[in-house]
Scaffold this motif. Structure first.
Motif, mmCIF file in Angstrom:
data_model
loop_
_atom_site.group_PDB
_atom_site.id
_atom_site.type_symbol
_atom_site.label_atom_id
_atom_site.label_comp_id
_atom_site.label_asym_id
_atom_site.label_seq_id
_atom_site.Cartn_x
_atom_site.Cartn_y
_atom_site.Cartn_z
ATOM 1 N N MET A 1 0.832 -1.199 0.000
ATOM 2 C CA MET A 1 0.000 0.000 0.000
ATOM 3 C C MET A 1 0.874 1.260 0.000
ATOM 4 N N THR A 2 1.933 1.251 0.771
ATOM 5 C CA THR A 2 2.855 2.387 0.815
ATOM 6 C C THR A 2 3.504 2.594 -0.542
ATOM 7 N N LEU A 3 3.881 1.503 -1.178
ATOM 8 C CA LEU A 3 4.474 1.571 -2.510
ATOM 9 C C LEU A 3 3.503 2.211 -3.501
ATOM 10 N N CYS A 4 2.247 1.803 -3.444
ATOM 11 C CA CYS A 4 1.236 2.367 -4.357
ATOM 12 C C CYS A 4 0.979 3.849 -4.066
ATOM 13 N N MET A 5 0.927 4.197 -2.787
ATOM 14 C CA MET A 5 0.723 5.598 -2.423
ATOM 15 C C MET A 5 1.904 6.457 -2.877
ATOM 16 N N ASP A 6 3.109 5.939 -2.717
ATOM 17 C CA ASP A 6 4.292 6.670 -3.173
ATOM 18 C C ASP A 6 4.271 6.857 -4.690
ATOM 19 N N ALA A 7 3.860 5.823 -5.404
ATOM 20 C CA ALA A 7 3.788 5.915 -6.868
ATOM 21 C C ALA A 7 2.773 6.979 -7.280
ATOM 22 N N PRO B 1 4.702 17.560 -23.207
ATOM 23 C CA PRO B 1 4.138 16.210 -23.101
ATOM 24 C C PRO B 1 5.187 15.099 -23.180
ATOM 25 N N ASP B 2 6.193 15.265 -24.018
ATOM 26 C CA ASP B 2 7.210 14.213 -24.141
ATOM 27 C C ASP B 2 7.999 14.057 -22.830
ATOM 28 N N GLU B 3 8.142 15.139 -22.100
ATOM 29 C CA GLU B 3 8.802 15.107 -20.796
ATOM 30 C C GLU B 3 7.983 14.260 -19.811
ATOM 31 N N LEU B 4 6.680 14.448 -19.859
ATOM 32 C CA LEU B 4 5.778 13.692 -18.981
ATOM 33 C C LEU B 4 5.852 12.199 -19.282
ATOM 34 N N VAL B 5 5.854 11.860 -20.561
ATOM 35 C CA VAL B 5 5.918 10.443 -20.947
ATOM 36 C C VAL B 5 7.213 9.807 -20.439
ATOM 37 N N GLY B 6 8.307 10.513 -20.557
ATOM 38 C CA GLY B 6 9.589 9.998 -20.077
ATOM 39 C C GLY B 6 9.573 9.771 -18.572
ATOM 40 N N LYS B 7 9.014 10.735 -17.821
ATOM 41 C CA LYS B 7 8.931 10.586 -16.364
ATOM 42 C C LYS B 7 8.011 9.426 -15.976
ATOM 43 N N GLN B 8 6.909 9.315 -16.720
ATOM 44 C CA GLN B 8 5.978 8.220 -16.422
ATOM 45 C C GLN B 8 6.611 6.862 -16.689
ATOM 46 N N MET B 9 7.336 6.743 -17.761
ATOM 47 C CA MET B 9 7.996 5.471 -18.075
ATOM 48 C C MET B 9 9.015 5.124 -16.987
ATOM 49 N N SER B 10 9.738 6.119 -16.534
ATOM 50 C CA SER B 10 10.715 5.897 -15.466
ATOM 51 C C SER B 10 10.011 5.446 -14.185
ATOM 52 N N MET B 11 8.902 6.094 -13.852
ATOM 53 C CA MET B 11 8.156 5.728 -12.645
ATOM 54 C C MET B 11 7.560 4.331 -12.760
ATOM 55 N N ARG C 1 8.684 1.833 -14.543
ATOM 56 C CA ARG C 1 9.792 0.876 -14.444
ATOM 57 C C ARG C 1 10.199 0.696 -12.973
ATOM 58 N N GLU C 2 10.372 1.810 -12.269
ATOM 59 C CA GLU C 2 10.772 1.755 -10.860
ATOM 60 C C GLU C 2 9.715 1.047 -10.013
ATOM 61 N N CYS C 3 8.464 1.397 -10.220
ATOM 62 C CA CYS C 3 7.373 0.780 -9.454
ATOM 63 C C CYS C 3 7.260 -0.710 -9.780
ATOM 64 N N GLY C 4 7.415 -1.065 -11.043
ATOM 65 C CA GLY C 4 7.354 -2.471 -11.444
ATOM 66 C C GLY C 4 8.450 -3.301 -10.797
ATOM 67 N N GLU C 5 9.638 -2.728 -10.727
ATOM 68 C CA GLU C 5 10.749 -3.441 -10.086
ATOM 69 C C GLU C 5 10.478 -3.645 -8.599
ATOM 70 N N LYS C 6 9.949 -2.615 -7.953
ATOM 71 C CA LYS C 6 9.645 -2.733 -6.524
ATOM 72 C C LYS C 6 8.524 -3.740 -6.289
ATOM 73 N N LEU C 7 7.508 -3.727 -7.155
ATOM 74 C CA LEU C 7 6.421 -4.710 -7.018
ATOM 75 C C LEU C 7 6.928 -6.132 -7.209
ATOM 76 N N LEU C 8 7.798 -6.312 -8.166
ATOM 77 C CA LEU C 8 8.385 -7.635 -8.398
ATOM 78 C C LEU C 8 9.174 -8.092 -7.176
ATOM 79 N N GLU C 9 9.937 -7.173 -6.588
ATOM 80 C CA GLU C 9 10.697 -7.502 -5.377
ATOM 81 C C GLU C 9 9.752 -7.887 -4.232
ATOM 82 N N LYS C 10 8.674 -7.139 -4.046
ATOM 83 C CA LYS C 10 7.704 -7.448 -2.983
ATOM 84 C C LYS C 10 7.024 -8.783 -3.238
#
Length: 129
Positions: free
Chosen positions: A43-49, A63-73, A75-84
């Protein structure tokens, strides 16, 4: 078998049964605590995301800046979810081993009680004869 021996065996079996039930309750409580802790981490991970997503949207100019930030987020969230998820699988595997150990110990205890009762019964029938 004498009445005192029977009574003592019943008291011993009751006490051991209570101890076993208590061990199971403690095991259940321990597992529950660990699972709730993992749920809170998720839940904390989801709230942080969500918070990071909001921060990313308010700070972008293109808009292209937003897409880049979203892709980075993502990726980071997916890695953390996989670890959990891996941690959860490890937790469930160790829990299975804990329950299996409890069942095996309980079965051995019951077998020992039956063997003891059988020995006492054979002994009393020999002395009665």
């Amino acid at each position: 078998m004498k009445m005192n021996e029977t009574y003592e065996m019943m008291v011993k079996a009751t006490n051991e049964g209570y101890a076993n039930a208590r061990k199971l309750a403690e095991l259940n409580l321990s597992v529950w605590d660990k699972l709730v802790a993992k749920q809170m981490e998720l839940m904390t991970l989801c709230m942080d995301a969500g918070s990071k997503q909001f921060d990313a949207v308010k700070d972008v100019e293109r808009p292209d800046e937003l897409v880049g930030k979203q892709m980075s987020m993502v990726r980071e969230c997916g890695e953390k979810l996989l670890e959990k998820n891996r941690e959860m699988v490890d937790l469930l595997a160790s829990t299975r081993e804990d329950y299996q150990g409890w069942v095996e110990a309980s079965v051995n205890q019951v077998q020992d009680q039956f063997a003891e009762a059988g020995t006492a019964a054979r002994k009393s029938t020999r002395t009665a004869a």
